[in-house]
Design a protein around this motif. Structure first.
Motif: not given
Length: 128
Positions: A76-104
């Motif tokens: 639940a913490k992972v979903k809350q912290a990460m899922l919205s990070k990709w919204e609006g991003m181009t598919v090409e950028k998202a394929a390479k993006a390094k989105v920060d994860g959740v500690s723990g």
């Protein structure tokens, strides 16, 4: 005759499941990539973290998590912290993006990231 009917029925059901399992579909006017089959070997702490990636005009509209056996509280913490990070991003950028994860919840975070990156790469290669 009965054996032929049973074999034809089994063949029809396996063909239907093949068609339904296509990673790229259309839904609500968007292209949707389902990572269940293309990331079946990508595992988090307990299980995989498949997602549906909703794409319109080359940009990610949303990333929807699918059923997983990951620990509910951590995931639940992972979903809350990460899922919205990709919204609006181009598919090409998202394929390479390094989105920060959740500690723990590092393994679940990495698994989710890999699912999105792989799904976007699959879209780029197969949606022409």
């Amino acid at each position: 005759m009965k054996k032929i009917f049973i074999m034809c029925t089994a063949l029809a059901f396996s063909l239907m499941s093949f068609v339904q399992d296509s990673p790229i579909t259309q839904e609500d006017g968007m292209t949707v990539v389902n990572t269940t089959t293309i990331c079946k070997d990508v595992k988090g702490y307990v299980d995989g973290t498949p997602v549906k990636i909703f794409i319109k005009d080359g940009k990610i509209v949303k990333v929807k998590p699918l059923r997983t056996k990951e620990t509910p509280g951590y995931y639940a913490k992972v979903k809350q912290a990460m899922l919205s990070k990709w919204e609006g991003m181009t598919v090409e950028k998202a394929a390479k993006a390094k989105v920060d994860g959740v500690s723990g919840a590092t393994m679940s975070s990495k698994c989710l990231l890999k699912n999105v990156q792989t799904g976007c790469t699959y879209y780029i290669k197969n949606n022409k």
